[in-house]
Write an enzyme that holds these catalytic residues in place. Structure first.
Site, mmCIF file in Angstrom:
data_model
loop_
_atom_site.group_PDB
_atom_site.id
_atom_site.type_symbol
_atom_site.label_atom_id
_atom_site.label_comp_id
_atom_site.label_asym_id
_atom_site.label_seq_id
_atom_site.Cartn_x
_atom_site.Cartn_y
_atom_site.Cartn_z
ATOM 1 N N PRO A 2 0.769 -1.234 0.000
ATOM 2 C CA PRO A 2 0.000 0.000 0.000
ATOM 3 C C PRO A 2 0.803 1.289 0.000
ATOM 4 C CG PRO A 2 -0.114 -1.116 2.150
ATOM 5 C CD PRO A 2 0.987 -1.706 1.353
ATOM 6 N N GLU A 3 1.278 1.694 -1.160
ATOM 7 C CA GLU A 3 1.709 3.069 -1.329
ATOM 8 C C GLU A 3 0.630 3.703 -2.208
ATOM 9 O OE1 GLU A 3 5.909 3.604 -2.250
ATOM 10 O OE2 GLU A 3 6.376 1.664 -1.369
ATOM 11 N N HIS A 94 -7.485 -13.158 10.066
ATOM 12 C CA HIS A 94 -7.183 -11.726 9.988
ATOM 13 C C HIS A 94 -8.218 -10.907 9.218
ATOM 14 C CE1 HIS A 94 -3.508 -12.948 11.803
ATOM 15 N NE2 HIS A 94 -3.049 -13.535 10.722
ATOM 16 N N ARG A 113 -0.914 -7.787 10.093
ATOM 17 C CA ARG A 113 -0.055 -7.086 11.056
ATOM 18 C C ARG A 113 -0.796 -6.050 11.885
ATOM 19 N NH1 ARG A 113 5.457 -5.615 8.036
ATOM 20 N NH2 ARG A 113 6.078 -5.027 10.111
ATOM 21 N N LYS A 156 16.438 21.527 4.606
ATOM 22 C CA LYS A 156 16.380 20.197 5.230
ATOM 23 C C LYS A 156 17.773 19.585 5.234
ATOM 24 C CE LYS A 156 11.733 18.217 4.960
ATOM 25 N NZ LYS A 156 11.620 18.006 6.405
#
Length: 278
Positions: A2-3, A94, A113, A156
């Site tokens: 899942p991106e 699950h 998970r 940054k």
DNA sequence: CCCACGACCTGCTGGC
DNA sequence: TGCCAGCAGGTCGTGG
């Protein structure tokens, strides 16, 4: 997986089943995912009609007729299974949440998970959701370009890898597509993020190249995710990634003879080509 | 504020 | 063959 591209594929699979339909029943098969389900979660969702199924970054946003929004995240291992009437199967290990639509379709959330999450936010609370509110631009939006990326990276001190993984810089990239985008842009993951904003000589050329690479990588992955739905062949294609998980193998850039390396940055694997990425 | 790191969970792989 | 350490694509809280 899942991106952003995978979450978008999930959104597209849920939309035709949910949008405009009424959620008849919600079954919670355990009391929590990453966090406990709030009181009355199931009863606040059941009976509602779904107005829209949207996505923001890696979040799915299901807007209900009550004005509440169901905010869902797949975490690392979450997935949805859609079954139309007569197509139901036995539940699997699950399977944590089941939505039954008035049409008879069922939508099952499975997450080994349990890093996934489901929240129900009122109209007033939705804009106060700290993570959602601070999410950076969608990579495919017009407003996300080299200038926007340079602005977000300016000053940054952290690495490009960490900066692109930060959902406040750009929304929806994860470990894989960050590696892929940096490879495509020919930039070293360890390079200081702020350095792309101060392009000496060719001002911001680097930032533009990186923004374009991100768009290209996400666009290709979206097309791949779409193809995976209809065509079973491409699903097993091990050649989807050009650097990710290719340690020790030849760089796939035309003419480059580098060997892909794997390093660890902030606790996660990074893959890059030490020859063509600078 | 910025940044790095560990925690949260289960399942699969690879090396011994 | 069997076991166990190590690793997995995300986010969050903590502490420096």
């Amino acid at each position: 997986m899942p991106e952003l591209p995978e979450v978008e594929a999930v959104r597209r699979s849920l939309q035709p089943v949910m949008e405009g339909g009424r959620i008849e029943r919600v079954v919670l098969r355990r009391p929590d995912l990453r966090a406990p389900f709030p009181r009355r979660f199931a009863s606040r969702v059941a009976g509602q009609t779904v107005r829209t199924v949207n996505r923001r970054g890696k979040y799915l946003l299901v807007e209900l007729s009550s004005g509440d929004t169901l905010v869902m995240h797949l975490g690392m291992s979450g997935s949805f299974r859609v079954a139309i009437v007569g197509d139901e199967r036995d539940s699997l290990v699950h399977d944590h949440v089941v939505f039954r639509m008035a049409s008879g379709a069922t939508i099952t959330f499975n997450d080994p998970r349990r890093f996934g999450s489901m929240q129900l936010l009122s109209r007033e609370d939705l804009p106060r959701h700290q993570t959602l509110a601070r999410l950076g631009p969608e990579p495919l939006d017009r407003e996300f370009d080299g200038a926007a990326l340079a602005r977000a990276c300016r000053r940054k001190k952290t690495s490009l890898k960490a900066a692109l993984s930060d959902q406040r810089v750009v929304a929806g990239l994860g470990n894989i597509y960050v590696c892929e985008a940096l490879h495509r842009a020919r930039l070293l993951p360890r390079r200081r993020a702020g350095s792309i904003a101060t392009g000496a000589g060719a001002p911001r050329e680097t930032a533009h190249r990186l923004a374009a690479a991100i768009k290209k990588v996400i666009n290709d992955a979206l097309a791949g995710a779409a193809a995976e739905q209809s065509d079973r062949e491409s699903a097993s294609g091990a050649t989807r990634f050009r650097v990710y998980d290719r340690e020790g193998r030849r760089c796939l850039r035309a003419g480059c003879r580098g060997i892909v390396r794997r390093i660890v940055q902030s606790g996660r694997a990074t893959f890059f080509c030490p020859v063509c990425q600078k």
